[in-house]
Design a protein around this motif. Structure first.
Motif, PDB file in Angstrom:
ATOM      1  N   THR A   4     -18.844  45.644  13.398  1.00 28.61           N
ATOM      2  CA  THR A   4     -20.570  46.406  13.207  1.00 28.61           C
ATOM      3  C   THR A   4     -21.314  45.996  12.208  1.00 28.61           C
ATOM      4  OG1 THR A   4     -18.671  48.209  13.431  1.00 28.61           O
ATOM      5  CG2 THR A   4     -20.946  48.475  12.458  1.00 28.61           C
ATOM      6  N   ASN A   5     -22.542  45.494  12.595  1.00 27.60           N
ATOM      7  CA  ASN A   5     -23.383  45.227  11.851  1.00 27.60           C
ATOM      8  C   ASN A   5     -24.514  45.852  11.821  1.00 27.60           C
ATOM      9  OD1 ASN A   5     -22.910  41.316  12.475  1.00 27.60           O
ATOM     10  ND2 ASN A   5     -22.534  41.946  14.398  1.00 27.60           N
ATOM     11  N   LEU A   6     -24.738  46.025  10.425  1.00 34.99           N
ATOM     12  CA  LEU A   6     -25.772  47.290   9.649  1.00 34.99           C
ATOM     13  C   LEU A   6     -27.258  46.397  10.161  1.00 34.99           C
ATOM     14  CD1 LEU A   6     -27.185  49.443   9.174  1.00 34.99           C
ATOM     15  CD2 LEU A   6     -26.279  49.237   6.949  1.00 34.99           C
ATOM     16  N   VAL A   7     -28.108  46.858  11.121  1.00 35.83           N
ATOM     17  CA  VAL A   7     -29.481  45.667  11.328  1.00 35.83           C
ATOM     18  C   VAL A   7     -29.953  46.581  10.603  1.00 35.83           C
ATOM     19  CG1 VAL A   7     -30.633  44.208  12.854  1.00 35.83           C
ATOM     20  CG2 VAL A   7     -28.155  44.975  13.337  1.00 35.83           C
ATOM     21  N   MET A   8     -31.690  45.899   9.361  1.00 35.83           N
ATOM     22  CA  MET A   8     -32.197  46.512   8.995  1.00 35.83           C
ATOM     23  C   MET A   8     -33.868  45.363   9.481  1.00 35.83           C
ATOM     24  SD  MET A   8     -30.880  47.948   5.265  1.00 35.83           S
ATOM     25  CE  MET A   8     -30.109  46.640   4.940  1.00 35.83           C
ATOM     26  N   THR A   9     -34.584  46.175  10.126  1.00 36.74           N
ATOM     27  CA  THR A   9     -36.090  45.537  10.729  1.00 36.74           C
ATOM     28  C   THR A   9     -36.992  46.586  10.000  1.00 36.74           C
ATOM     29  OG1 THR A   9     -34.901  45.596  13.047  1.00 36.74           O
ATOM     30  CG2 THR A   9     -37.363  45.086  12.342  1.00 36.74           C
ATOM     31  N   SER A  10     -38.049  45.387   9.793  1.00 34.32           N
ATOM     32  CA  SER A  10     -39.021  45.904   8.841  1.00 34.32           C
ATOM     33  C   SER A  10     -39.916  47.214   9.520  1.00 34.32           C
ATOM     34  CB  SER A  10     -39.809  45.628   8.060  1.00 34.32           C
ATOM     35  OG  SER A  10     -40.415  43.403   9.023  1.00 34.32           O
ATOM     36  N   THR A  11     -40.735  47.874   9.807  1.00 31.98           N
ATOM     37  CA  THR A  11     -41.383  48.654  10.306  1.00 31.98           C
ATOM     38  C   THR A  11     -42.824  47.885   9.574  1.00 31.98           C
ATOM     39  OG1 THR A  11     -42.092  50.270   8.912  1.00 31.98           O
ATOM     40  CG2 THR A  11     -40.248  50.566  10.170  1.00 31.98           C
ATOM     41  N   GLU A  12     -42.916  46.935   9.869  1.00 31.72           N
ATOM     42  CA  GLU A  12     -44.357  46.640   9.494  1.00 31.72           C
ATOM     43  C   GLU A  12     -43.810  44.280   9.858  1.00 31.72           C
ATOM     44  OE1 GLU A  12     -47.895  47.688  10.111  1.00 31.72           O
ATOM     45  OE2 GLU A  12     -47.135  49.582   9.540  1.00 31.72           O
ATOM     46  N   THR A  13     -44.894  44.323   9.907  1.00 35.75           N
ATOM     47  CA  THR A  13     -45.054  42.611  10.148  1.00 35.75           C
ATOM     48  C   THR A  13     -45.746  42.202   9.358  1.00 35.75           C
ATOM     49  OG1 THR A  13     -46.941  41.891  11.562  1.00 35.75           O
ATOM     50  CG2 THR A  13     -44.760  42.363  13.136  1.00 35.75           C
ATOM     51  N   GLY A  14     -45.266  40.164   9.008  1.00 37.55           N
ATOM     52  CA  GLY A  14     -45.578  39.253   8.436  1.00 37.55           C
ATOM     53  C   GLY A  14     -44.869  39.440   6.776  1.00 37.55           C
ATOM     54  N   GLU A  15     -45.401  38.077   6.297  1.00 41.52           N
ATOM     55  CA  GLU A  15     -44.217  38.205   5.293  1.00 41.52           C
ATOM     56  C   GLU A  15     -44.399  38.908   3.908  1.00 41.52           C
ATOM     57  OE1 GLU A  15     -46.161  34.249   3.903  1.00 41.52           O
ATOM     58  OE2 GLU A  15     -45.791  33.254   6.123  1.00 41.52           O
ATOM     59  N   ALA A  16     -45.270  39.375   3.332  1.00 38.80           N
ATOM     60  CA  ALA A  16     -45.343  40.200   2.308  1.00 38.80           C
ATOM     61  C   ALA A  16     -44.637  41.599   2.781  1.00 38.80           C
ATOM     62  CB  ALA A  16     -46.228  41.340   2.705  1.00 38.80           C
ATOM     63  N   ASN A  17     -43.489  41.609   4.283  1.00 36.35           N
ATOM     64  CA  ASN A  17     -42.711  43.001   4.647  1.00 36.35           C
ATOM     65  C   ASN A  17     -41.100  42.702   4.392  1.00 36.35           C
ATOM     66  OD1 ASN A  17     -44.686  45.276   4.181  1.00 36.35           O
ATOM     67  ND2 ASN A  17     -45.337  43.974   6.632  1.00 36.35           N
ATOM     68  N   GLN A  18     -40.851  41.105   3.420  1.00 33.51           N
ATOM     69  CA  GLN A  18     -39.726  41.055   3.378  1.00 33.51           C
ATOM     70  C   GLN A  18     -38.862  41.754   3.410  1.00 33.51           C
ATOM     71  OE1 GLN A  18     -38.437  36.736   2.496  1.00 33.51           O
ATOM     72  NE2 GLN A  18     -40.961  36.211   2.380  1.00 33.51           N
ATOM     73  N   ILE A  19     -37.561  41.852   3.393  1.00 32.77           N
ATOM     74  CA  ILE A  19     -36.381  42.985   3.680  1.00 32.77           C
ATOM     75  C   ILE A  19     -35.317  42.220   2.167  1.00 32.77           C
ATOM     76  CG2 ILE A  19     -35.335  44.308   3.812  1.00 32.77           C
ATOM     77  CD1 ILE A  19     -36.662  44.010   6.964  1.00 32.77           C
ATOM     78  N   SER A  20     -35.140  42.790   1.049  1.00 30.85           N
ATOM     79  CA  SER A  20     -34.041  42.133   0.278  1.00 30.85           C
ATOM     80  C   SER A  20     -33.100  43.340   0.414  1.00 30.85           C
ATOM     81  CB  SER A  20     -34.699  42.080  -1.099  1.00 30.85           C
ATOM     82  OG  SER A  20     -35.410  43.051  -1.549  1.00 30.85           O
ATOM     83  N   VAL A  21     -31.861  43.060   0.089  1.00 28.73           N
ATOM     84  CA  VAL A  21     -30.784  44.094   0.143  1.00 28.73           C
ATOM     85  C   VAL A  21     -30.040  43.772  -0.952  1.00 28.73           C
ATOM     86  CG1 VAL A  21     -29.387  46.070   1.186  1.00 28.73           C
ATOM     87  CG2 VAL A  21     -31.127  44.690   2.204  1.00 28.73           C
ATOM     88  N   ASN A  22     -29.575  45.086  -2.028  1.00 22.38           N
ATOM     89  CA  ASN A  22     -28.758  44.834  -2.823  1.00 22.38           C
ATOM     90  C   ASN A  22     -27.651  45.710  -2.973  1.00 22.38           C
ATOM     91  OD1 ASN A  22     -29.567  41.614  -4.672  1.00 22.38           O
ATOM     92  ND2 ASN A  22     -30.702  43.375  -4.566  1.00 22.38           N
ATOM     93  N   TYR A  23     -26.232  45.583  -3.576  1.00 20.74           N
ATOM     94  CA  TYR A  23     -25.278  46.571  -3.239  1.00 20.74           C
ATOM     95  C   TYR A  23     -24.593  46.446  -5.364  1.00 20.74           C
ATOM     96  CZ  TYR A  23     -21.062  49.006  -3.357  1.00 20.74           C
ATOM     97  OH  TYR A  23     -20.132  49.854  -3.695  1.00 20.74           O
ATOM     98  N   THR A  24     -24.789  47.457  -5.716  1.00 16.34           N
ATOM     99  CA  THR A  24     -23.913  47.589  -6.771  1.00 16.34           C
ATOM    100  C   THR A  24     -23.217  48.248  -6.991  1.00 16.34           C
ATOM    101  OG1 THR A  24     -26.341  47.573  -8.109  1.00 16.34           O
ATOM    102  CG2 THR A  24     -24.460  47.840  -9.374  1.00 16.34           C
ATOM    103  N   PRO A  25     -22.212  48.702  -7.449  1.00 19.15           N
ATOM    104  CA  PRO A  25     -20.482  49.125  -6.903  1.00 19.15           C
ATOM    105  C   PRO A  25     -20.104  49.897  -8.072  1.00 19.15           C
ATOM    106  CG  PRO A  25     -19.389  47.191  -6.792  1.00 19.15           C
ATOM    107  CD  PRO A  25     -21.482  46.699  -6.810  1.00 19.15           C
ATOM    108  N   VAL A  26     -19.425  50.708  -8.635  1.00 16.69           N
ATOM    109  CA  VAL A  26     -19.682  51.025  -9.557  1.00 16.69           C
ATOM    110  C   VAL A  26     -18.029  51.482 -10.023  1.00 16.69           C
ATOM    111  CG1 VAL A  26     -19.459  53.990 -10.574  1.00 16.69           C
ATOM    112  CG2 VAL A  26     -21.353  53.080  -9.452  1.00 16.69           C
ATOM    113  N   ALA A  27     -16.992  51.380  -8.926  1.00 13.16           N
ATOM    114  CA  ALA A  27     -15.609  50.824  -8.918  1.00 13.16           C
ATOM    115  C   ALA A  27     -15.458  49.596  -8.048  1.00 13.16           C
ATOM    116  CB  ALA A  27     -14.642  52.234  -8.635  1.00 13.16           C
ATOM    117  N   GLY A  28     -14.569  49.327  -8.588  1.00 15.95           N
ATOM    118  CA  GLY A  28     -13.407  47.847  -8.110  1.00 15.95           C
ATOM    119  C   GLY A  28     -12.801  48.042  -7.197  1.00 15.95           C
TER     120      GLY A  28
END
Length: 427
Positions: free
Chosen positions: A165-189
């Motif tokens: 299963t691929n969670l796909v995210m697409t920016s709603t606006e075009t252009g280089e200024a609308n790059q997506i970055s994603v981070n995850y910070t876990p609480v428990a290991g």
């Protein structure tokens, strides 16, 4: 000899009210006809005024057409204010939306702790996974992203392939200024947290964030314009350029020709003339002898306003300057031949005569405001007619009551007469 008191009383009352009923019916019919006429006149005058406002647009009255030497790479439209001539454009690169994918091991591979942050440009969204439903799956996470009040401009969806299963995210606006970055910070290991963190770290770029590049001109002096949207509106005054596909690298510029669209302008002018004549025809019928508004000062005033307003052109111009003549009845006639001659002589003649705050269309529109306003002349006249109808109804009700009293009096008198006749028979 017996008489029928009820019949005689009814006959007398019918005779007594005959003329008054006829008068009331005539007045009622007249007021109803006036009410219907004003209702129609109100809607038609407002529609005509709306048409004037709609035509007061350079894209209609100074319409221009564009032609492109090779279709499929860009579109060019004019708002009527561009300079006619030939332009060279090249669609070097189209703008695209950034799209990334996070591959999950099945729909249920979502941990129940940690913070997922999604950034688009300077905007950030934080999703606390502990707030998702228990046993949350990938769809729950996609819904949380899409429905977040702090969504920075991404659309999440699920794509399933090869058991993944691929969670796909697409920016709603075009252009280089609308790059997506994603981070995850876990609480428990937990194992689920570590697996999800690994998936986020290994996020793939499915489509890069890319600006559009438009080249204007040809040769070493050509201008290169770069922006995040495929729609260029401020490159050439009056033109909107939409990039749809990048041209091959070795292709030359496209030739774009901008010229007057005399057919479009002719149609706009004909619509003005036709709609004006239609409104004048209605007014002439309403105010003619036998018409619902015969002798009505308000309707006559509206006719006069319309006839005067078509003479109110700026800079000493007249309707004949744009191929329009007026007859004795106040109706207009349009000659496309005369208009095209005027257009050849002065390509901006129609704009000068019709457009802007000082043009015929705006002047005429404003001249009708006093009639079409919420509390304008037509509305006041309608209210006057309504009051007259109400007074007539009250008058008719009072008359009916008097006639009922007369009927009861006659009935009583004839009944008494019957009794006297019966008594005399036994003497």
């Amino acid at each position: 000899m017996q008489i029928n008191p009820a019949s005689l009383a009814a006959q007398l009352v019918a005779a007594e009210r005959l003329n008054t009923d006829a008068l009331h019916q005539k007045q009622q019919s007249s007021l109803q006809a006036q009410s219907s006429a004003y209702s129609s006149l109100s809607s038609k005058t407002k529609a005509f005024q709306s048409m004037l406002k709609d035509l007061n647009d350079p894209a209609k009255m100074q319409a221009q057409k564009t032609t492109i030497s090779d279709e499929g790479f860009l579109t060019v439209t004019s708002n009527g204010e561009a300079s006619s001539g030939q332009y060279n454009f090249q669609s070097k690169q189209v703008a695209t939306s950034h799209q990334v994918g996070i591959e999950l091991d099945g729909d249920s591979a979502i941990p129940n702790d940690g913070i997922l942050t999604v950034n688009v440009g300077d905007e950030e969204m934080a999703i606390d996974l502990s707030t998702l439903p228990s046993n949350a799956n990938a769809k729950d996470l996609a819904d949380a992203i899409n429905n977040s009040s702090s969504n920075p401009g991404v659309k999440a969806t699920l794509v399933r392939t090869d058991g993944k299963t691929n969670l796909v995210m697409t920016s709603t606006e075009t252009g280089e200024a609308n790059q997506i970055s994603v981070n995850y910070t876990p609480v428990a290991g937990s194992e689920a947290s570590e697996a999800f963190a690994s998936a986020v770290d290994n996020m793939r770029e499915l489509s890069p964030a890319q600006d559009a590049i438009l080249v204007m001109g040809c040769g070493p002096g050509a201008l290169e314009i770069k922006q995040g949207s495929n729609t260029f509106e401020n490159v050439v005054d009056g033109l909107t350029i939409e990039l749809t596909k990048a041209q091959p690298a070795d292709s030359g510029p496209l030739q774009v020709s901008v010229s007057q669209d005399s057919e479009e302008m002719t149609e706009a002018l004909k619509k003005f003339v036709d709609d004006y004549n239609e409104l004048m025809d209605d007014l002439n019928k309403m105010t003619a002898s036998g018409g619902a508004l015969y002798g009505d000062s308000t309707a006559r005033g509206l006719k006069s306003t319309l006839r005067n307003s078509v003479r109110d052109l700026p800079n000493g111009m007249t309707l004949s300057d744009i191929g329009i003549k007026t007859d004795r009845e106040g109706k207009l006639s349009f000659s496309s031949t005369d208009f095209n001659k005027a257009l050849e002589k002065d390509p901006e003649v129609l704009g000068k005569a019709m457009l802007g705050d000082d043009g015929l269309l705006k002047r005429m529109e404003k001249s009708l405001d006093s009639y079409t306003a919420r509390d304008g002349i037509i509305k006041q006249r309608e209210e006057t007619i309504e009051r007259s109808q109400k007074r007539l109804e009250e008058k008719m009700e009072a008359f009916d009551m008097r006639m009922e009293a007369s009927y009861q009096r006659y009935l009583k008198q004839f009944t008494a007469l019957n009794q006297m006749v019966e008594s005399a028979q036994y003497l």
